[in-house]
Design a protein around this motif. Structure first.
Motif, PDB file in Angstrom:
ATOM      1  N   MET A   1     -38.060   4.276 -60.707  1.00  0.00           N
ATOM      2  CA  MET A   1     -37.899   2.841 -60.477  1.00  0.00           C
ATOM      3  C   MET A   1     -36.939   2.217 -61.479  1.00  0.00           C
ATOM      4  N   ILE A   2     -37.001   2.677 -62.743  1.00  0.00           N
ATOM      5  CA  ILE A   2     -36.071   2.136 -63.741  1.00  0.00           C
ATOM      6  C   ILE A   2     -34.640   2.472 -63.338  1.00  0.00           C
ATOM      7  N   GLY A   3     -34.452   3.691 -62.849  1.00  0.00           N
ATOM      8  CA  GLY A   3     -33.116   4.093 -62.405  1.00  0.00           C
ATOM      9  C   GLY A   3     -32.603   3.172 -61.307  1.00  0.00           C
ATOM     10  N   THR A   4     -33.442   2.939 -60.296  1.00  0.00           N
ATOM     11  CA  THR A   4     -33.046   2.039 -59.212  1.00  0.00           C
ATOM     12  C   THR A   4     -32.757   0.646 -59.757  1.00  0.00           C
ATOM     13  N   GLY A   5     -33.648   0.189 -60.638  1.00  0.00           N
ATOM     14  CA  GLY A   5     -33.492  -1.157 -61.203  1.00  0.00           C
ATOM     15  C   GLY A   5     -32.147  -1.326 -61.869  1.00  0.00           C
ATOM     16  N   LYS A   6     -31.756  -0.332 -62.666  1.00  0.00           N
ATOM     17  CA  LYS A   6     -30.472  -0.410 -63.365  1.00  0.00           C
ATOM     18  C   LYS A   6     -29.318  -0.469 -62.377  1.00  0.00           C
ATOM     19  N   ARG A   7     -29.406   0.374 -61.360  1.00  0.00           N
ATOM     20  CA  ARG A   7     -28.329   0.454 -60.382  1.00  0.00           C
ATOM     21  C   ARG A   7     -28.185  -0.889 -59.640  1.00  0.00           C
ATOM     22  N   VAL A   8     -29.326  -1.404 -59.189  1.00  0.00           N
ATOM     23  CA  VAL A   8     -29.305  -2.663 -58.435  1.00  0.00           C
ATOM     24  C   VAL A   8     -28.839  -3.806 -59.324  1.00  0.00           C
ATOM     25  N   ALA A   9     -29.344  -3.818 -60.581  1.00  0.00           N
ATOM     26  CA  ALA A   9     -29.004  -4.918 -61.483  1.00  0.00           C
ATOM     27  C   ALA A   9     -27.507  -4.978 -61.731  1.00  0.00           C
ATOM     28  N   LYS A  10     -26.877  -3.813 -61.823  1.00  0.00           N
ATOM     29  CA  LYS A  10     -25.447  -3.778 -62.100  1.00  0.00           C
ATOM     30  C   LYS A  10     -24.670  -4.500 -61.005  1.00  0.00           C
ATOM     31  N   SER A  11     -24.968  -4.158 -59.762  1.00  0.00           N
ATOM     32  CA  SER A  11     -24.224  -4.804 -58.678  1.00  0.00           C
ATOM     33  C   SER A  11     -24.611  -6.271 -58.568  1.00  0.00           C
ATOM     34  N   LEU A  12     -25.871  -6.586 -58.906  1.00  0.00           N
ATOM     35  CA  LEU A  12     -26.305  -7.985 -58.890  1.00  0.00           C
ATOM     36  C   LEU A  12     -25.493  -8.804 -59.882  1.00  0.00           C
ATOM     37  N   HIS A  13     -25.347  -8.281 -61.107  1.00  0.00           N
ATOM     38  CA  HIS A  13     -24.583  -8.989 -62.132  1.00  0.00           C
ATOM     39  C   HIS A  13     -23.139  -9.182 -61.706  1.00  0.00           C
ATOM     40  N   VAL A  14     -22.563  -8.138 -61.140  1.00  0.00           N
ATOM     41  CA  VAL A  14     -21.148  -8.221 -60.747  1.00  0.00           C
ATOM     42  C   VAL A  14     -20.959  -9.297 -59.683  1.00  0.00           C
ATOM     43  N   SER A  15     -21.826  -9.313 -58.669  1.00  0.00           N
ATOM     44  CA  SER A  15     -21.614 -10.306 -57.613  1.00  0.00           C
ATOM     45  C   SER A  15     -21.947 -11.713 -58.097  1.00  0.00           C
ATOM     46  N   LEU A  16     -22.963 -11.821 -58.965  1.00  0.00           N
ATOM     47  CA  LEU A  16     -23.287 -13.152 -59.499  1.00  0.00           C
ATOM     48  C   LEU A  16     -22.115 -13.694 -60.294  1.00  0.00           C
ATOM     49  N   GLN A  17     -21.535 -12.834 -61.147  1.00  0.00           N
ATOM     50  CA  GLN A  17     -20.418 -13.274 -61.963  1.00  0.00           C
ATOM     51  C   GLN A  17     -19.240 -13.705 -61.093  1.00  0.00           C
ATOM     52  N   SER A  18     -18.986 -12.965 -60.027  1.00  0.00           N
ATOM     53  CA  SER A  18     -17.830 -13.322 -59.202  1.00  0.00           C
ATOM     54  C   SER A  18     -18.078 -14.646 -58.487  1.00  0.00           C
ATOM     55  N   VAL A  19     -19.319 -14.883 -58.071  1.00  0.00           N
ATOM     56  CA  VAL A  19     -19.628 -16.171 -57.430  1.00  0.00           C
ATOM     57  C   VAL A  19     -19.462 -17.315 -58.419  1.00  0.00           C
ATOM     58  N   LEU A  20     -19.965 -17.099 -59.650  1.00  0.00           N
ATOM     59  CA  LEU A  20     -19.861 -18.151 -60.659  1.00  0.00           C
ATOM     60  C   LEU A  20     -18.401 -18.434 -60.999  1.00  0.00           C
ATOM     61  N   ASN A  21     -17.607 -17.367 -61.124  1.00  0.00           N
ATOM     62  CA  ASN A  21     -16.180 -17.561 -61.429  1.00  0.00           C
ATOM     63  C   ASN A  21     -15.484 -18.310 -60.302  1.00  0.00           C
TER      64      ASN A  21
ATOM     65  N   LYS B   1     -24.080  -4.775 -68.955  1.00  0.00           N
ATOM     66  CA  LYS B   1     -23.628  -3.432 -69.338  1.00  0.00           C
ATOM     67  C   LYS B   1     -24.601  -2.360 -68.872  1.00  0.00           C
ATOM     68  N   GLY B   2     -25.736  -2.759 -68.373  1.00  0.00           N
ATOM     69  CA  GLY B   2     -26.717  -1.783 -67.923  1.00  0.00           C
ATOM     70  C   GLY B   2     -27.761  -1.469 -68.969  1.00  0.00           C
ATOM     71  N   THR B   3     -27.787  -2.277 -70.047  1.00  0.00           N
ATOM     72  CA  THR B   3     -28.778  -2.049 -71.102  1.00  0.00           C
ATOM     73  C   THR B   3     -30.106  -2.695 -70.716  1.00  0.00           C
ATOM     74  N   LEU B   4     -31.152  -1.948 -70.927  1.00  0.00           N
ATOM     75  CA  LEU B   4     -32.481  -2.456 -70.632  1.00  0.00           C
ATOM     76  C   LEU B   4     -32.955  -3.288 -71.818  1.00  0.00           C
TER      77      LEU B   4
ATOM     78  N   GLY C   1     -24.175 -10.897 -72.025  1.00  0.00           N
ATOM     79  CA  GLY C   1     -25.363 -10.178 -72.474  1.00  0.00           C
ATOM     80  C   GLY C   1     -26.658 -10.679 -71.860  1.00  0.00           C
ATOM     81  N   VAL C   2     -26.576 -11.780 -71.088  1.00  0.00           N
ATOM     82  CA  VAL C   2     -27.805 -12.362 -70.530  1.00  0.00           C
ATOM     83  C   VAL C   2     -28.382 -11.429 -69.473  1.00  0.00           C
ATOM     84  N   PRO C   3     -29.614 -10.993 -69.674  1.00  0.00           N
ATOM     85  CA  PRO C   3     -30.183 -10.048 -68.713  1.00  0.00           C
ATOM     86  C   PRO C   3     -30.758 -10.734 -67.473  1.00  0.00           C
ATOM     87  N   CYS C   4     -30.846  -9.983 -66.407  1.00  0.00           N
ATOM     88  CA  CYS C   4     -31.536 -10.437 -65.217  1.00  0.00           C
ATOM     89  C   CYS C   4     -32.689  -9.475 -64.963  1.00  0.00           C
ATOM     90  N   ILE C   5     -33.789 -10.009 -64.493  1.00  0.00           N
ATOM     91  CA  ILE C   5     -34.923  -9.149 -64.179  1.00  0.00           C
ATOM     92  C   ILE C   5     -34.752  -8.604 -62.765  1.00  0.00           C
TER      93      ILE C   5
END
Lengths: 291, 249
Positions: free
Chosen positions: A255-275, A233-236, A196-200
């Motif tokens: 811009m919010i739309g782009t932000g959500k889209r970018v954030a999703k892939s950011l979270h996925v790649s960050l999580q995979s790196v951390l794992n 999850k894509g929640t703002l 649930g931790v958000p990224c800006i």
């Protein structure tokens, strides 16, 4: 904040590039620079991470300390943020010079974490009304080369992922007196769920388009930006418009739309790196600042 | 000694070192691109980062300007998470202010300030992880950063701490050894000329022992010098190779 001075021609060059979806370093408008993440860099902490994006370098240390729950939330622990803009980043931050920016950033962090879904605060409670864990999240700014907010939140997420809080047992004797016992085994610990931790994601408006992960030069060309904090999850969880310019409502939604889209892939790649880093376990060679 | 044996009968310390042995030193120069000079050093578990800006025009009030030499401006800070217990403030407390002044003194003695009249050199050091010998580690890191910035110095400044336990001088004290409360000496040395840039001692020590402790500390400083010098040479070799000039380094 560290700033660069650009000539009119340089600004036009950046602006025209952005219009054609080709930025000065060859990226498209929705591309991040290479993000370097390393966790467990400071052994005195409960969790730590260092993130480097381009010339922006951030170190986050999480320390869990025992405290008393807040009166209005007796069954929860709480999180405290502190941002140290050290003089390392720029001489302007010497002495008390970095305090203003530090307070601004930490207030922003309080806002994006001020909801039920970000961190499971109930799991930080040890004894309702009496004892809880307080997570001190200390951000140390080492170098700023644009896109501070994104870097800091990525680093915080990585540090929270790395956080291991020792398990404690509450023992109660016959007279009802309670005693807290710390587990002897250092590996017997609790981990935080960072889903649930958000990224800006900061979106800088340059000309008619907007870019993510702006460099200092691009930030100098941008009049206004929108910060969106998005979780996996894509929640703002928070959004804010920054900068001295103005924006029309339509572009904000875009811009919010782009932000959500970018954030999703950011979270996925960050999580995979951390794992991936975690799966290496003790075999991982710690690099830290040595190359 | 608080029930803790700092020096075993066989002559080994808590972490297995001999009395005159340093902790492992690892360092790197040129960590950051934006600063004029920067360096990172690890001495055992103590980690420090140093950044140098300058020489540049004097910032803030002009009254600080010295007409015959450069002003050396330092700031010592510790990350809030660097110590076992969380610190409330990274800098500005009494201890940090004291160390800031010490650093300034040390580097005023070493940098050829008369080459840069009416200018200012900033040295900022930051402890990322504290495990004893914080001041000394910072001096060593700052030396590397000043060298990285290309600012001429009389000599390297190498610092090392020393203590005196059970009739034996110990060098490069770790946190446990510092916390035991024995006498503690911090020495910053210009190794080639054997000049002392800073000397400080806490607690009490019999005068007869002082010379032995000083000798041990200056020996350790020279050991530090050997490591730092090696690191600088390796760094320069790397940099010149990158510049496409193999040179004679």
């Amino acid at each position: 904040m560290a700033s660069v001075v650009l000539s009119e021609a340089e600004k036009v060059y950046i602006l025209h590039g952005v219009q054609d979806d080709l930025r000065t370093d060859g990226r498209g408008c929705e591309d991040y620079r290479v993000i370097e993440v390393e966790t467990d860099v400071v052994s005195n902490t409960t969790g730590s991470a260092r993130v480097k994006i381009g010339h922006t370098d951030v170190l986050v240390g999480v320390k869990a300390e025992m405290g008393t729950p807040k009166l209005d939330r007796p069954g929860e622990g709480y999180v405290e943020f502190f941002v140290d803009c050290s003089a390392n980043a720029t001489p302007e931050f010497e002495g008390r010079g970095g305090e203003e920016l530090g307070t601004e950033i930490s207030n922003m962090l309080y806002k994006i974490f001020d909801n039920q879904s970000s961190v499971d605060l109930e799991s930080l409670c040890i004894l309702p009304r009496e004892h809880c864990w307080v997570l001190y999240i200390d951000v140390l700014l080492l170098e700023c080369g644009g896109n501070l907010f994104d870097t800091i939140t990525i680093c915080i997420k990585a540090a929270l992922f790395n956080t291991r809080i020792p398990k404690v047992n509450v023992l109660e004797d016959d007279e009802g007196a309670k005693e807290i016992e710390l587990s002897d085994d250092p590996y017997d610990c609790m981990r935080l769920n960072v889903e649930g931790v958000p990224c800006i994601v900061t979106l800088n408006k340059i000309g008619h388009r907007h870019v993510v992960d702006a460099t200092l030069q691009e930030e100098a060309c941008s009049l206004a930006s929108v910060l969106v904090a998005v979780n996996m999850k894509g929640t703002l969880t928070c959004m804010r418009k920054m900068g001295k310019g103005s924006l029309d409502p339509e572009s904000i939604f875009e811009m919010i739309g782009t932000g959500k889209r970018v954030a999703k892939s950011l979270h996925v790649s960050l999580q995979s790196v951390l794992n991936q880093e975690e799966s290496m376990g003790k075999k991982r060679q710690k690099i830290g600042f040595l190359r | 000694m608080a029930g803790l044996e700092l020096l075993s009968d066989e002559g080994f310390r808590q972490d297995g070192r001999k009395p005159g042995e340093l902790r492992k030193i690892q360092c790197r120069m040129g960590v950051f691109a934006q600063a004029d000079g920067s360096a990172y050093i690890e001495q055992g578990n103590t980690k420090a980062l140093a950044v140098v800006y300058g020489p540049h025009e004097v910032r803030g009030s002009r009254s600080k300007t010295l007409h015959d030499r450069a002003v050396v401006n330092c700031q010592y800070s510790m990350a809030t998470f660097s110590t076992g217990e969380r610190k409330r403030r990274p800098h500005g407390d009494r201890k940090s202010s004291e160390l800031t002044i010490h650093l300034k003194q040390t580097f005023e003695a070493a940098i050829l300030t008369q080459l840069y009249p009416r200018s200012q050199i900033d040295i900022y050091v930051q402890i990322l992880q504290a495990d004893g010998g914080n001041y000394c580690t910072c001096v060593n890191a700052a030396t590397l950063a000043v060298i990285d910035a290309g600012i001429p110095m009389r000599d390297y400044v190498c610092a090392c701490s020393a203590g005196f336990i059970e009739d034996t001088p110990l060098v490069d004290l770790s946190y446990i050894e510092e916390a035991a409360g024995g006498p503690q000496l911090a020495l910053a040395l210009l190794p080639k000329s054997d000049q002392i840039a800073l000397l400080e001692m806490n607690s009490r020590l019999h005068e007869d022992h002082l010379e032995r402790v000083m000798d041990a500390a200056s020996k350790a400083c020279k050991d530090v010098y050997a490591v730092l010098d090696q690191a600088v040479r390796e760094h320069l070799q790397e940099v010149t190779a990158l510049l496409g000039d193999q040179g004679s380094a």
